[in-house]
Motif scaffolding. Structure first.
Motif, PDB file in Angstrom:
ATOM      1  N   UNK A  17      27.146  60.567  67.519  1.00 40.48           N
ATOM      2  CA  UNK A  17      27.597  61.664  66.648  1.00 40.48           C
ATOM      3  C   UNK A  17      28.957  61.350  66.029  1.00 40.48           C
ATOM      4  N   UNK A  18      29.406  60.107  66.141  1.00 38.82           N
ATOM      5  CA  UNK A  18      30.802  59.784  65.799  1.00 38.82           C
ATOM      6  C   UNK A  18      30.946  59.324  64.351  1.00 38.82           C
ATOM      7  N   UNK A 192      29.242  57.198  72.783  1.00 40.02           N
ATOM      8  CA  UNK A 192      28.301  57.683  71.773  1.00 40.02           C
ATOM      9  C   UNK A 192      28.730  59.027  71.189  1.00 40.02           C
ATOM     10  N   UNK A 193      29.759  59.625  71.735  1.00 44.19           N
ATOM     11  CA  UNK A 193      30.286  60.885  71.209  1.00 44.19           C
ATOM     12  C   UNK A 193      31.753  60.971  71.626  1.00 44.19           C
ATOM     13  N   UNK A 194      32.494  61.852  70.976  1.00 38.33           N
ATOM     14  CA  UNK A 194      33.932  61.918  71.246  1.00 38.33           C
ATOM     15  C   UNK A 194      34.277  62.840  72.404  1.00 38.33           C
ATOM     16  N   UNK A 195      33.446  63.866  72.631  1.00 36.56           N
ATOM     17  CA  UNK A 195      33.727  64.851  73.674  1.00 36.56           C
ATOM     18  C   UNK A 195      32.467  65.085  74.500  1.00 36.56           C
ATOM     19  N   UNK A 199      27.176  65.576  73.990  1.00 40.21           N
ATOM     20  CA  UNK A 199      26.038  64.806  74.522  1.00 40.21           C
ATOM     21  C   UNK A 199      24.714  65.468  74.173  1.00 40.21           C
ATOM     22  N   UNK A 200      24.700  66.795  74.126  1.00 41.06           N
ATOM     23  CA  UNK A 200      23.480  67.556  73.861  1.00 41.06           C
ATOM     24  C   UNK A 200      22.907  67.205  72.485  1.00 41.06           C
ATOM     25  N   UNK A 201      23.779  66.992  71.504  1.00 40.31           N
ATOM     26  CA  UNK A 201      23.325  66.670  70.142  1.00 40.31           C
ATOM     27  C   UNK A 201      22.565  65.344  70.120  1.00 40.31           C
ATOM     28  N   UNK A 477      25.203  71.873  68.118  1.00 43.25           N
ATOM     29  CA  UNK A 477      24.664  70.532  67.864  1.00 43.25           C
ATOM     30  C   UNK A 477      24.304  70.365  66.388  1.00 43.25           C
ATOM     31  N   UNK A 478      23.729  71.399  65.781  1.00 45.16           N
ATOM     32  CA  UNK A 478      23.371  71.335  64.355  1.00 45.16           C
ATOM     33  C   UNK A 478      24.632  71.168  63.512  1.00 45.16           C
TER      34      UNK A 478
END
Length: 1020
Positions: A17-18, A192-195, A199-201, A477-478
């Motif tokens: 998501x980054x 894979x994500x910043x926070x 993770x859910x996204x 997440x959206x």
């Protein structure tokens, strides 16, 4: 050195998501000194990553998770570039992976690059890791020994700890095995994500990709793959592993080279330089342009100046390359535009035939296009007829070699609607509800909004979300996902040429249609020294080509667009009437109105109209018109500017005028004047401040007062925001004029071409057919025996195309034509069905052909043909199998006229044989005005009969409902307004597709409008 060596960005589609700008800011906030970008089999973000890292003072490390073929199986490895050679190696490896059929590089080939790369076993699907998890430790040791032998000390084992029990066991075994083999161990966090909450996204995106569902019962395996601080990482691994990791980060030192040009070379005759060759071509071209007349000194001096600048900047080969592929197009009857953008200001371009506008005649400036004080790549964008653009790209690829030519990647974003639907489906929200919610999300123009913005501002949308607990749960997440790229696509126009093999300068991939694409997008191509050329497909050039072909085919004249008169009175009279349907850029109601007021008489007028009719300068239109017709005095900001602004009645319209004003007032060179224009338009405040001081100083030196200088600079600042490029305005004005000339002088060829080009658009077909009637051109119904794939001319009329009929695709059309050419015309419906039996003509296509009128020549009504299709089909089958040749008797069916017309419209998109309203007018004898004549009744009361196509209800300032309507009769379309007092009385009658009788008044402000006063429903 504190850092992270395994980060996946949004370019690892659906795996992160980054966004890169957010990554670098977060890394800076966490005080990380170095970070590595390791996207999956790609380097799409490398240059962007480099730029953002340098902005925050972070060391960028360039890497990739690459697929490697090990003994016939594909496994991932982490690859990091140690140095500049390693960076270039990485690009080649990345290109090899993406261009190969197996989407992987062979292990033996990877071995060739080992000196300048670090190769890490560190992915959960890696071969060593999988062997350990399967308790095949001897196999794991074998592979580790193999990789150690191949990659020497550049091979590492990389550990990860995301709080998963299985991982802890794996790490212990990997450390033990690495010690046995003498292999260094490092650590990463697989970011894979910043926070943690993001993770859910990732889970939802992955579920969407694999067609899986998620519910509240499902739990995440981990939320620890976020960007951690150095302290957080130090708590997870032993000191020695941390030191190995930091040492590895220190040893990676790469800077992406910028400023180094990789311009291709034009193949030249022996012993000739590109400078001399270009000069000779220009001299020959200038003589051709003057057609034997004496060449004025002004042109000679201008040509010398331009050639000198081009040579100094090292762009001789560039101009030769463009000249060559434009010449190829023209010699292969591919229509090329007269110019686009600032390139039309170049005399070199004009004499080479690259453009077709004389820059001196229209006072166009070379410095707006290219100047020594602004060292950027030249930018000659070329328009080609859109149905043959690919031929030119293919020519360039063949001439310079596939290794040196590529097209440019673009990224398709999720966007709000796709994110909502993709993730909504994962949690089982019904698709109809998601579709309904999408209607609340504006995605066009200034009104476009994100899902977050709609959720925060629309009560109705928020209420729909709140009613679905699962939807509410996934909204954060959206909000994340809608910003992300979803997949790659190909830039519509950009083509890249390189002197060196492309994969030595930029990583490559394959596009959706297997084209070779650069992995760096258009924003970064120039920075790595590659030349981008835009080969644009322009529909209007295709239409021009079709018109010229029609004129040659039916009138026996081969018109040369370069030789048509630019002062044709018939053309300008047509433009003055606002009769611009089908004329490039002049079709909008506002432009039609402007031309009625402007009364154009030359190409410059068309250019002025194009430049004026835009936000910003649009406010000057009333003054321009009033001054043009001497109803307002022409005023100038200063008398010294009269010569520059006189052609546009004292109003600054063009960027070229701004440059001339700056030159006149402050004594700037045109090159420096263009730098000021760019600084203002791009809001480069530092450069603006610097040049503004020079402007004031120069103007004061020339004797202007401080007050005058301030006033003129304020005018320049205001204008630079919306000034238009005159070169572009004149060049595109010429295309508009050419289309208008052909419409005015060859209307049959014009409508035949434009209808053929628009045959899949019901709206445009209806408009063009209605307007063709004004020129006394009838469109005849399609014929199964005589129609082709285009609207063909037939004794002053046009015959409807077979491909303009619904459900008649290219394959079905081709089958009909081939049968017709091979065995002659069809005698009747029996003959047609028996001959076409089993030849790509199905029942749906047959019914559409009947409804369209393609069989009317066989003198059986359409209802009868459709009712007997089964019987005719049985006959055809018997004839083709056992030779029975006695057609059956058909059941004759009485036809309903209105039903027939509705089916006709459904089949071909228009009412062709007769409009239902014309039929109703005959039947009811209602006295009404035809819509085509409403412009004769401005400010008068009228009665009209309309079929409504649009009803839009709004709330007025007083809180009352009113509405806007749109409708048509057999002669055209009209828009109308129903104010609240009338709307209350008639709202039940206003429904789409209803036929209504209206009494009202014709109003004309920006466009014609019907103010509705009374409404009566008419029964069909």
């Amino acid at each position: 050195m504190i850092g992270e060596l395994n980060i996946y960005s949004c370019y690892s589609f659906q795996n992160s998501t980054i966004l890169i700008k957010d990554l670098c800011k977060r890394a800076h906030d966490l005080h990380l000194e170095a970070i590595a970008l390791t996207d999956i089999n790609n380097m799409y973000g490398a240059v962007e990553f480099s730029n953002e890292c340098h902005k925050y003072g972070i060391k960028p490390i360039f890497g990739m998770q690459g697929n490697v073929n090990v003994e016939g199986e594909i496994y991932p490895f982490l690859l990091l570039a140690k140095d500049q050679v390693g960076y270039h190696d990485l690009m080649k490896i990345c290109s090899d992976i993406n261009l190969s059929d197996q989407k992987a590089i062979d292990l033996e080939k990877l071995r060739l690059y080992h000196e300048h790369l670090f190769i890490l076993s560190g992915c959960k699907e890696g071969i060593v890791e999988r062997c350990v998890l399967k308790e095949l430790e001897s196999e794991a040791l074998r592979y580790m020994a193999l990789f150690k032998e191949m990659f020497k000390d550049n091979y590492y084992i990389c550990l990860q700890d995301h709080g998963i029990q299985m991982q802890k066991h794996l790490n212990e075994r990997l450390k033990a095995l690495a010690k046995l083999q003498g292999i260094k161990v490092c650590a990463s966090n697989e970011v894979r994500y910043l926070y943690p909450q993001e993770a859910f996204a990732i889970d939802l995106m992955q579920a969407s990709v694999h067609g899986e569902k998620r519910s509240q019962r499902d739990t995440l395996q981990t939320n620890q793959k976020y960007l951690k601080s150095g302290y957080e990482i130090s708590l997870l691994f032993e000191r020695e592993i941390i030191e190995n990791t930091n040492d590895l980060l220190k040893r990676c030192n790469v800077t992406i080279e910028t400023g180094q040009m990789h311009l291709p070379l034009y193949p030249l005759p022996d012993n000739v330089s590109s400078q001399d060759y270009l000069k000779q071509l220009c001299i020959v071209g200038l003589k051709k342009r003057f057609k034997g007349k004496k060449i004025s000194q002004e042109y000679i001096e201008r040509l010398k100046k331009e050639l000198n600048v081009i040579s100094k900047m090292g762009f001789n080969d560039y101009f030769l390359i463009v000249f060559d592929y434009v010449r190829y197009a023209k010699t292969h009857q591919i229509l090329v535009g007269p110019g686009r953008g600032s390139a039309a200001g170049s005399l070199v371009s004009y004499v080479l035939g690259i453009t077709n506008i004389d820059p001196l005649e229209y006072d166009l400036l070379f410095e707006r296009f290219l100047n020594e004080e602004r060292v950027t790549m030249p930018d000659i964008d070329i328009d080609f007829q859109d149905d043959r653009r690919d031929e030119v790209v293919r020519y360039v690829t063949e001439k310079y070699g596939q290794e040196h030519v590529g097209q440019i990647v673009t990224f398709s974003s999720y966007g709000p609607k796709v994110a909502l639907k993709d993730l909504g489906k994962v949690v089982s929200v019904p698709l109809p509800k998601l579709e309904m919610m999408c209607k609340y999300i504006p995605t066009q123009g200034k009104n476009k909004k994100t899902v977050r913005e709609v959720y925060e501002t629309s009560y109705a949308f928020k209420n729909m979300v709140d009613q679905e607990p699962e939807l509410k749960r996934i909204m954060p997440a959206i909000f994340l996902v809608e910003r992300l790229p979803r997949n790659i696509s190909m830039h519509a126009a950009g083509v890249v040429l390189s002197r060196d093999c492309l994969n030595e300068v930029v990583p490559l991939t394959r596009g959706p249609h297997q084209n070779v694409l650069t992995q760096y997008s258009k924003n970064y191509i120039e920075s790595v020294g590659l030349l981008k050329m835009d080969f644009l497909g322009l529909k209007n050039l295709t239409i021009l080509s079709y018109i010229l072909n029609n004129i040659e085919k039916y009138e026996g004249i081969r018109l040369n667009l370069n030789e048509i008169p630019l002062d044709d009175l018939k053309t300008f009279q047509m433009l003055e009437k606002g009769d611009t349907l089908g004329v490039f850029q002049l079709e909008s109601p506002g432009m039609k109105n402007l031309f009625r007021q402007l009364k154009p008489r030359c190409l410059q007028d068309i250019g002025d109209a194009n430049a004026l009719y835009r936000p910003g300068p649009m406010g000057e239109i009333p003054h321009y018109i009033a001054r043009r017709f001497k109803k307002e005095e022409v005023a100038y900001p200063h008398e010294d500017l009269k010569e520059i602004l006189e052609p546009t009645y004292g109003i600054m319209i063009y960027q070229e005028q701004l440059m001339q004003v700056v030159q006149k007032i402050a004594g700037f060179s045109l090159s420096k004047a263009d730098n000021l224009r760019r600084a203002i338009s791009k809001k480069d405040f530092d450069l603006m401040a610097s040049i503004k001081n020079d402007f004031i100083e120069g103007a004061l030196k020339k004797g202007y007062s401080q007050k005058q200088v301030n006033e003129i600079f304020a005018l320049i600042e205001k204008f630079a925001d919306y000034g238009f490029n005159k070169s572009h305005a004149i060049a595109y004005g010429l295309i508009a004029y050419q289309l208008a000339y052909l419409k005015a002088n060859h209307p049959l060829a014009f409508y035949g071409a434009i209808l053929s080009n628009e045959q899949n658009s019901d709206v445009h077909k209806m408009e063009y057919i209605a307007e063709a009637k004004k020129y006394r051109i009838r469109v005849l119904p399609p014929s199964i025996n005589y129609s082709t794939n285009r609207f063909e001319q037939v004794e002053g009329d046009l015959r409807f195309s077979l491909l303009g009929i619904k459900n008649v695709g290219q394959a079905g059309y081709q089958a009909i034509v081939e049968e017709r050419e091979k065995n002659g015309l069809f005698k009747d419906i029996f003959d047609f069905i028996s001959r076409m039996d089993g030849k790509k003509v199905n029942t749906m296509m047959l019914e559409s052909l009947i409804d369209a009128g393609a069989f009317d020549e066989f003198e059986l009504n359409r209802a009868t043909l459709k009712a007997n299709l089964e019987k005719i089909g049985e006959y055809a089958n018997l004839k083709n199998t056992i030779g029975i040749d006695e057609p059956p008797l058909l059941d004759i069916v009485q036809e309903n006229k209105m039903v027939r017309l509705e089916l006709e419209k459904k089949a071909i998109g228009v009412y062709l044989s007769m409009h239902p309203l014309a039929y109703l007018k005959q039947k009811l004898q209602v006295p009404v005005i035809a819509i085509a004549r409403l412009n004769e009744y401005v400010s008068k009361n009228v009665s009209v009969l309309l079929m409504l196509t649009r009803v839009k209800v709004i709330v007025d300032k007083k809180g009352n409902e009113m509405c806007f309507i749109e409708g048509h009769d057999e002669t055209g379309n009209v828009e109308g307004v129903v104010f609240s007092s009338t709307y209350r009385q008639v709202k039940d009658l206003l429904e789409k597709n209803k036929v209504i009788y209206i009494e009202g008044r014709i109003d004309y402000r920006d466009k014609l409008s019907l103010v509705v006063q009374r409404v009566k429903e008419i029964s069909k």
